[in-house]
Design an enzyme around this catalytic site. Sequence first.
Site, PDB file in Angstrom:
ATOM      1  CG  ASP A 188      -2.066  -0.643   1.290  1.00 16.50           C
ATOM      2  OD1 ASP A 188      -2.471  -1.076   0.221  1.00 16.50           O
ATOM      3  OD2 ASP A 188      -2.654  -0.775   2.379  1.00 16.50           O
ATOM      4  CG  LEU A 189       2.419   2.326   3.725  1.00 14.56           C
ATOM      5  CD1 LEU A 189       3.254   2.020   4.951  1.00 14.56           C
ATOM      6  CD2 LEU A 189       1.620   3.602   3.936  1.00 14.56           C
TER       7      LEU A 189
END
Length: 397
Positions: free
Chosen positions: A170-171
Amino acid sequence: MTFALENLTVLDLTQVMAGPYCCQLLGDLGADVIKVEPVGRGDATRQATGHRLPHGESAAFLAVNRNKRGIALDLKSEAGRETFYRLVDEADVVVESFRPGVAARLGVDYPTLRERNERIVYASISGFGQTGPYSQRAGYDLIAQAMSGIMSVTGDAGGPPTKSGVPVADLSAGLFCAVGILSACLSRAATGRGQAVDTSLYDAALALSIWETSELWATGRAPGRLGSAHRVNAPYEALPTRDGHLTIGANNERLWQRLCAVLERPELPADERFATNTDRVRHRVELAGELARTLRTRDTEEWAELLLEAGVPVGPIRDYAQSCADPHTLAREMVLELEHPTEGTVRSLGVPVKLSGTPAGVRRVAPGLGEHTDELLRATGRSDEEIRALRAEGAVE
Ligand SMILES: CC(C)(COP(=O)(O)OP(=O)(O)OC[C@H]1O[C@@H](n2cnc3c(N)ncnc32)[C@H](O)[C@@H]1OP(=O)(O)O)[C@@H](O)C(=O)NCCC(=O)NCCSC(=O)C(=O)O
């Protein structure tokens, strides 16, 4: 100029974590980020079960939506969509993280918006990208970590596959997307035209797998799990002390010599099993055993002090309560205290890029659902009467 991105207007159609994190980063650097949420429910993270602050706000939502203004629009209604188009006319960037196909259904896809504003930079974050056999699948961090291979190299050798403790897919998708957006903005300054930016959790997770894929391609074998150890350097792992563990990264000759000197183990560099880094990697388990034998004679803090004095990179393993309270963390402004209108003082992570001339900063906490709807509608030329009518028909909140 106060902030690096103060002339950038970003429409944030994203939800959950990857997209909101990307847009928050742009906001931290000064962009005017307008979070566009569905009427009634908002971003799923507002409602998601999770940690609540004392007055009911979602801690997770606040963590990735600061430095944004908020408007709630029903993009399935004609009036809501028309309102969004008016915002697009004045915006630089649109970021979306729907399941592929949803943006087109809502009439907020790139071909549609480019017709309105050819300068628009249109960024998409999805599970698997806008093209390819898996493009239509929904995606979460866990799935990307599993399918990219990250889970196959995380955890102890012989143990079960493990997910990274932080959502790296995600990041990193959010970070890559921010790099793509800024690149497209720079290119637009020269050409006058925007473009589409396509990032995915899967591509990002794979892109992070640098050492792992280089090992695969160099040896022909898929790498396995190594606990905290490094694939190509040794000693570089968490080793046991008398009262816990110390991470030690002595992965060049100079540092290796210094480590052995502090441990008073001069025979180790002379041992042919440990002569070069390649030897040490090959005999990593024996090396760890030798080092542990000495490290177990003192506490972590004592060793850390001695080794730091000798310039060897080491650190104790801590939890977040410890790292967040560390004076160094505070000196680097990595934990901020912000005032929230209903929750009082809330903590938020600081910005990890420090710009000397136009430092990033937190100007506002995450917005309530539709908190800035009226001011944003007025800015697009709507009268108070029109705003009332839009609200009455449920097109905005
Ligand atoms: C996260 C998801 C799996 C969630 O799936 P879904 O809940 O099915 O959401 P979707 O995106 O498919 O679509 C949401 C629905 O809301 C509708 N929708 C959305 N916004 C609006 C507005 N403003 N007005 C009206 N309707 C709206 C939209 O049309 C869809 O309905 P219909 O049109 O009727 O279908 C998916 O969005 C996804 O794969 N996103 C891309 C990758 C991503 O960002 N993953 C999460 C990362 S965070 C993470 O992994 C983690 O935290 O861990």
